[in-house]
Design a protein around this motif. Sequence first.
Motif, PDB file in Angstrom:
ATOM      1  N   GLU A 141     -53.605  39.957  50.440  1.00 38.94           N
ATOM      2  CA  GLU A 141     -54.467  40.172  51.610  1.00 38.94           C
ATOM      3  C   GLU A 141     -55.901  39.740  51.326  1.00 38.94           C
ATOM      4  O   GLU A 141     -56.581  39.224  52.216  1.00 38.94           O
ATOM      5  CB  GLU A 141     -54.400  41.638  52.059  1.00 38.94           C
ATOM      6  CG  GLU A 141     -53.071  42.003  52.700  1.00 38.94           C
ATOM      7  CD  GLU A 141     -53.195  43.079  53.770  1.00 38.94           C
ATOM      8  OE1 GLU A 141     -54.178  43.853  53.734  1.00 38.94           O
ATOM      9  OE2 GLU A 141     -52.305  43.147  54.647  1.00 38.94           O
ATOM     10  N   ASP A 142     -56.362  39.938  50.100  1.00 37.97           N
ATOM     11  CA  ASP A 142     -57.705  39.468  49.733  1.00 37.97           C
ATOM     12  C   ASP A 142     -57.816  37.952  49.915  1.00 37.97           C
ATOM     13  O   ASP A 142     -58.892  37.425  50.226  1.00 37.97           O
ATOM     14  CB  ASP A 142     -58.026  39.822  48.274  1.00 37.97           C
ATOM     15  CG  ASP A 142     -58.324  41.307  48.086  1.00 37.97           C
ATOM     16  OD1 ASP A 142     -58.509  42.009  49.109  1.00 37.97           O
ATOM     17  OD2 ASP A 142     -58.346  41.762  46.925  1.00 37.97           O
ATOM     18  N   GLU A 143     -56.687  37.258  49.724  1.00 35.22           N
ATOM     19  CA  GLU A 143     -56.654  35.798  49.856  1.00 35.22           C
ATOM     20  C   GLU A 143     -56.241  35.369  51.273  1.00 35.22           C
ATOM     21  O   GLU A 143     -56.018  34.182  51.517  1.00 35.22           O
ATOM     22  CB  GLU A 143     -55.672  35.208  48.839  1.00 35.22           C
ATOM     23  CG  GLU A 143     -56.079  35.404  47.394  1.00 35.22           C
ATOM     24  CD  GLU A 143     -57.398  34.724  47.067  1.00 35.22           C
ATOM     25  OE1 GLU A 143     -57.573  33.542  47.430  1.00 35.22           O
ATOM     26  OE2 GLU A 143     -58.269  35.391  46.451  1.00 35.22           O
ATOM     27  N   GLU A 144     -56.107  36.346  52.160  1.00 35.70           N
ATOM     28  CA  GLU A 144     -55.694  36.094  53.552  1.00 35.70           C
ATOM     29  C   GLU A 144     -54.347  35.380  53.617  1.00 35.70           C
ATOM     30  O   GLU A 144     -54.118  34.492  54.441  1.00 35.70           O
ATOM     31  CB  GLU A 144     -56.774  35.314  54.307  1.00 35.70           C
ATOM     32  CG  GLU A 144     -58.096  36.076  54.398  1.00 35.70           C
ATOM     33  CD  GLU A 144     -59.150  35.326  55.191  1.00 35.70           C
ATOM     34  OE1 GLU A 144     -59.047  34.079  55.328  1.00 35.70           O
ATOM     35  OE2 GLU A 144     -60.078  35.989  55.689  1.00 35.70           O
ATOM     36  N   PHE A 145     -53.449  35.788  52.716  1.00 33.20           N
ATOM     37  CA  PHE A 145     -52.074  35.277  52.720  1.00 33.20           C
ATOM     38  C   PHE A 145     -51.172  36.400  53.228  1.00 33.20           C
ATOM     39  O   PHE A 145     -51.100  37.470  52.625  1.00 33.20           O
ATOM     40  CB  PHE A 145     -51.657  34.844  51.313  1.00 33.20           C
ATOM     41  CG  PHE A 145     -50.211  34.431  51.219  1.00 33.20           C
ATOM     42  CD1 PHE A 145     -49.734  33.325  51.925  1.00 33.20           C
ATOM     43  CD2 PHE A 145     -49.315  35.143  50.426  1.00 33.20           C
ATOM     44  CE1 PHE A 145     -48.410  32.949  51.843  1.00 33.20           C
ATOM     45  CE2 PHE A 145     -47.991  34.766  50.336  1.00 33.20           C
ATOM     46  CZ  PHE A 145     -47.530  33.665  51.051  1.00 33.20           C
ATOM     47  N   TYR A 146     -50.482  36.150  54.341  1.00 32.59           N
ATOM     48  CA  TYR A 146     -49.746  37.217  55.023  1.00 32.59           C
ATOM     49  C   TYR A 146     -48.261  36.918  55.235  1.00 32.59           C
ATOM     50  O   TYR A 146     -47.557  37.725  55.843  1.00 32.59           O
ATOM     51  CB  TYR A 146     -50.386  37.512  56.381  1.00 32.59           C
ATOM     52  CG  TYR A 146     -51.865  37.808  56.302  1.00 32.59           C
ATOM     53  CD1 TYR A 146     -52.330  38.969  55.677  1.00 32.59           C
ATOM     54  CD2 TYR A 146     -52.805  36.924  56.835  1.00 32.59           C
ATOM     55  CE1 TYR A 146     -53.697  39.244  55.591  1.00 32.59           C
ATOM     56  CE2 TYR A 146     -54.168  37.191  56.758  1.00 32.59           C
ATOM     57  CZ  TYR A 146     -54.613  38.346  56.137  1.00 32.59           C
ATOM     58  OH  TYR A 146     -55.953  38.604  56.053  1.00 32.59           O
ATOM     59  N   ASP A 147     -47.786  35.766  54.757  1.00 33.14           N
ATOM     60  CA  ASP A 147     -46.369  35.420  54.967  1.00 33.14           C
ATOM     61  C   ASP A 147     -45.509  36.147  53.936  1.00 33.14           C
ATOM     62  O   ASP A 147     -44.933  35.547  53.020  1.00 33.14           O
ATOM     63  CB  ASP A 147     -46.176  33.907  54.856  1.00 33.14           C
ATOM     64  CG  ASP A 147     -46.827  33.171  56.007  1.00 33.14           C
ATOM     65  OD1 ASP A 147     -46.891  33.748  57.114  1.00 33.14           O
ATOM     66  OD2 ASP A 147     -47.281  32.028  55.809  1.00 33.14           O
ATOM     67  N   ILE A 148     -45.436  37.449  54.108  1.00 35.02           N
ATOM     68  CA  ILE A 148     -44.867  38.315  53.076  1.00 35.02           C
ATOM     69  C   ILE A 148     -43.793  39.230  53.662  1.00 35.02           C
ATOM     70  O   ILE A 148     -43.954  39.789  54.753  1.00 35.02           O
ATOM     71  CB  ILE A 148     -45.973  39.178  52.431  1.00 35.02           C
ATOM     72  CG1 ILE A 148     -46.973  38.281  51.698  1.00 35.02           C
ATOM     73  CG2 ILE A 148     -45.389  40.222  51.481  1.00 35.02           C
ATOM     74  CD1 ILE A 148     -48.271  38.978  51.380  1.00 35.02           C
ATOM     75  N   VAL A 149     -42.708  39.382  52.917  1.00 37.71           N
ATOM     76  CA  VAL A 149     -41.656  40.358  53.187  1.00 37.71           C
ATOM     77  C   VAL A 149     -41.623  41.294  51.980  1.00 37.71           C
ATOM     78  O   VAL A 149     -41.849  40.856  50.844  1.00 37.71           O
ATOM     79  CB  VAL A 149     -40.293  39.662  53.376  1.00 37.71           C
ATOM     80  CG1 VAL A 149     -39.191  40.676  53.635  1.00 37.71           C
ATOM     81  CG2 VAL A 149     -40.364  38.642  54.513  1.00 37.71           C
ATOM     82  N   ILE A 150     -41.360  42.572  52.214  1.00 38.02           N
ATOM     83  CA  ILE A 150     -41.392  43.551  51.117  1.00 38.02           C
ATOM     84  C   ILE A 150     -40.040  44.254  51.007  1.00 38.02           C
ATOM     85  O   ILE A 150     -39.390  44.524  52.013  1.00 38.02           O
ATOM     86  CB  ILE A 150     -42.495  44.608  51.325  1.00 38.02           C
ATOM     87  CG1 ILE A 150     -43.832  43.946  51.678  1.00 38.02           C
ATOM     88  CG2 ILE A 150     -42.660  45.473  50.079  1.00 38.02           C
ATOM     89  CD1 ILE A 150     -44.943  44.923  51.984  1.00 38.02           C
ATOM     90  N   SER A 151     -39.635  44.558  49.770  1.00 38.39           N
ATOM     91  CA  SER A 151     -38.413  45.353  49.566  1.00 38.39           C
ATOM     92  C   SER A 151     -38.655  46.438  48.523  1.00 38.39           C
ATOM     93  O   SER A 151     -39.522  46.315  47.663  1.00 38.39           O
ATOM     94  CB  SER A 151     -37.246  44.467  49.136  1.00 38.39           C
ATOM     95  OG  SER A 151     -37.490  43.867  47.881  1.00 38.39           O
ATOM     96  N   MET A 152     -37.861  47.515  48.630  1.00 39.02           N
ATOM     97  CA  MET A 152     -37.934  48.677  47.739  1.00 39.02           C
ATOM     98  C   MET A 152     -36.509  49.028  47.326  1.00 39.02           C
ATOM     99  O   MET A 152     -35.927  49.980  47.837  1.00 39.02           O
ATOM    100  CB  MET A 152     -38.532  49.888  48.488  1.00 39.02           C
ATOM    101  CG  MET A 152     -39.946  49.746  48.934  1.00 39.02           C
ATOM    102  SD  MET A 152     -41.101  50.129  47.604  1.00 39.02           S
ATOM    103  CE  MET A 152     -42.010  48.605  47.571  1.00 39.02           C
ATOM    104  N   LYS A 153     -35.923  48.259  46.407  1.00 38.16           N
ATOM    105  CA  LYS A 153     -34.494  48.412  46.152  1.00 38.16           C
ATOM    106  C   LYS A 153     -34.208  49.335  44.961  1.00 38.16           C
ATOM    107  O   LYS A 153     -34.957  49.389  43.998  1.00 38.16           O
ATOM    108  CB  LYS A 153     -33.860  47.040  45.951  1.00 38.16           C
ATOM    109  CG  LYS A 153     -33.976  46.171  47.201  1.00 38.16           C
ATOM    110  CD  LYS A 153     -33.544  44.740  46.988  1.00 38.16           C
ATOM    111  CE  LYS A 153     -32.061  44.592  47.061  1.00 38.16           C
ATOM    112  NZ  LYS A 153     -31.643  43.173  47.087  1.00 38.16           N
ATOM    113  N   SER A 154     -33.097  50.055  45.090  1.00 33.67           N
ATOM    114  CA  SER A 154     -32.667  50.961  44.033  1.00 33.67           C
ATOM    115  C   SER A 154     -31.153  51.091  44.109  1.00 33.67           C
ATOM    116  O   SER A 154     -30.557  50.891  45.167  1.00 33.67           O
ATOM    117  CB  SER A 154     -33.319  52.338  44.215  1.00 33.67           C
ATOM    118  OG  SER A 154     -32.793  53.271  43.285  1.00 33.67           O
ATOM    119  N   SER A 155     -30.522  51.440  42.994  1.00 33.22           N
ATOM    120  CA  SER A 155     -29.089  51.737  43.029  1.00 33.22           C
ATOM    121  C   SER A 155     -28.853  53.187  43.420  1.00 33.22           C
ATOM    122  O   SER A 155     -27.724  53.593  43.676  1.00 33.22           O
ATOM    123  CB  SER A 155     -28.451  51.448  41.666  1.00 33.22           C
ATOM    124  OG  SER A 155     -28.974  52.305  40.682  1.00 33.22           O
TER     125      SER A 155
END
Length: 659
Positions: A205-219
């Motif tokens: 975000e500091d670099e104004e880059f927003y083409d992002i998907v986030i994941s929080m994976k666990s077994s």
Amino acid sequence: METKALLEKINYCNSLTSYSRRKTIPVKVGNVVIGGDNPIVVQSMTTVDTMDTIGSVEQCIRMIDSGCQLIRITAPSIKEAENLQNIKDELKKRGYNAPLVADIHFTPNAAEIAAKIVEKVRINPGNYADKKKFEVIEYTDESYQEELDRIRERFLPLVKICKEHGTAMRIGTNHGSLSDRIMSRYGDTPLGMVESALEFLRICEDEEFYDIVISMKSSNTQVMVQAYRLLVQKLEEGNFKPYPLHLGVTEAGDGEDGRIKSAVGIGTLLEDGLGDTVRVSLTEDPEFEAPVAKALVDRYQYRADHEAIAVLSNYPINPFEYNRRETFEVYNFGASNVPRVIADVSAIKEITPKEMKHVGHFYLPELDKWKMNDQGADFVFTGSNPIPFMLPNGMKEIQNYEVWQNTTDAENKFPLLTFEEFLHANRFHQKLNFLFLKDSEVAAAIPFIKERADLVIILKTSNTHTYPALRRAFVYLLEEHCKIPVVPQVAYPQQSDDKTMLYTATDIGGLLVDGLGDGIMIDAQAYRELERETILKQIKLHNSISFGVLQAARTRMSKTEYISCPSCGRTLFDLQETTAMIRKRTDHLKGVKIGIMGCIVNGPGEMADADFGYVGSGKGKITLYRGKEVVKRSVPSEKAVDELIEIIKKDGMWNEPEA
């Protein structure tokens, strides 16, 4: 965790009662858009060596033909990253334009090359700029900031390349591979997972880059669900953009177990409108993953048309931590008892002892004795078709109230009453009565049942938004401090076995993850007009699914659990064959968790909470673990299973299988 502040305003979903997908920013990945108003995207990952260009391409084509919209390919080093161009070119030559995603661990230089070739890169913040040594380190605020500055310096080149080339990024946190820095400050927690991603997100975000998907994976499905919920809450609180979510349960396994475990985690979140792209991780060929993911997401195509559910003004459940609902102990339900399995056999007339094997109880006529396996149902519901023989001690019978009233053994059978029957009944079982309630009846029933210590509720809904409707009924009970145990019941029309697994795991698994529910029951009435063998087959499936859902939700461990990765180009042995071999030797070890990982990337970290681990460390070489501790290195693969069993024996967790 600052739990009280988090609970003052639940921001992790639009509504707990009305289906509504969370609105996110759209992220363009080649010709596919994730998030925004776009349908949920299905993706998977290749298992062929990335350097095998033609093998990779042909597998990609099988995946695309099975419904896969995004293809992820591992790039463990520079040479694999460079070969992504050859794979991409060959796919294009054959008329396939599905976007490619480079999967990166440990090697920023490979990520920087891949980002100039493919449409998306996935980085794991736990190991992108860190080498995990399982060290506990004391940080001051100043020394912690120095670490963040180091990460920024290492990560910034990739951000700039992605921005320049229009390449999207997934910041993919894995529960099992949190950095030593995160572990030292936040521990092995959902909050640690979220903060691990936010450290990298702030740089973007500091670099104004927003083409992002986030994941929080666990077994661990509980951890996975809590982490995604907490992530959305923290994004909202921190005034971040509403980034799309990639949903997945890591190392779910294969077959029925893998499908159920995936659905408990992914389905629970989809129910609350979370998730923009889905990957089901099965230890099977990747073309079998997309249809399972599609079956999960297709369920929500018309979900917004569901029957209205009463709005929640107060939510008494902590969605970020597991807390089991407090209940009375009624017979062997509730309080500290494990959730019970009730098998519906009411569609079978004149059931025989031999047929009880379908619910895990085996009659041995030569010995005139019963034997029970690890999936022996606790109760059978016979409805109006009472069992004409004596049941084994490990199982009890539930009958419709009118049948029970006329039974000659009312002490050892238990009645099921409708609410109407309950209001007018003049006779009850002294210890245990089952009350069948629709979700719409719960509020009205509470004044009549609140203090009863002889009741267990069987809770059902006809609402297509099943999990939230049942959850709303539990909230009525919580608000009135009604501590009667509740067994959720689900019913489905005749459908594929896969759908029954996925839907049950979503509808009841979600409740169990929330700490709600003292058992599970799957209605078999939809099959009552079919041939006897078909009905028995469904009863067996329902019983197996019931135990599978309880295990996947971490509420009752009844069998060995295998935490096995879905294989990829890094895998150093035939994962499916090895998993089958280990399962054959160890599947009698009730409650033991064994991690089977193809390489060190999916090694001690990804096994998270496994008791023992079997990890590929070189061609034909295996490293064996006790928890996250290395016990033996470079064991020849032909001896590794025997060595694994020896370690289990030394830990006192081995017992010999029955003949």
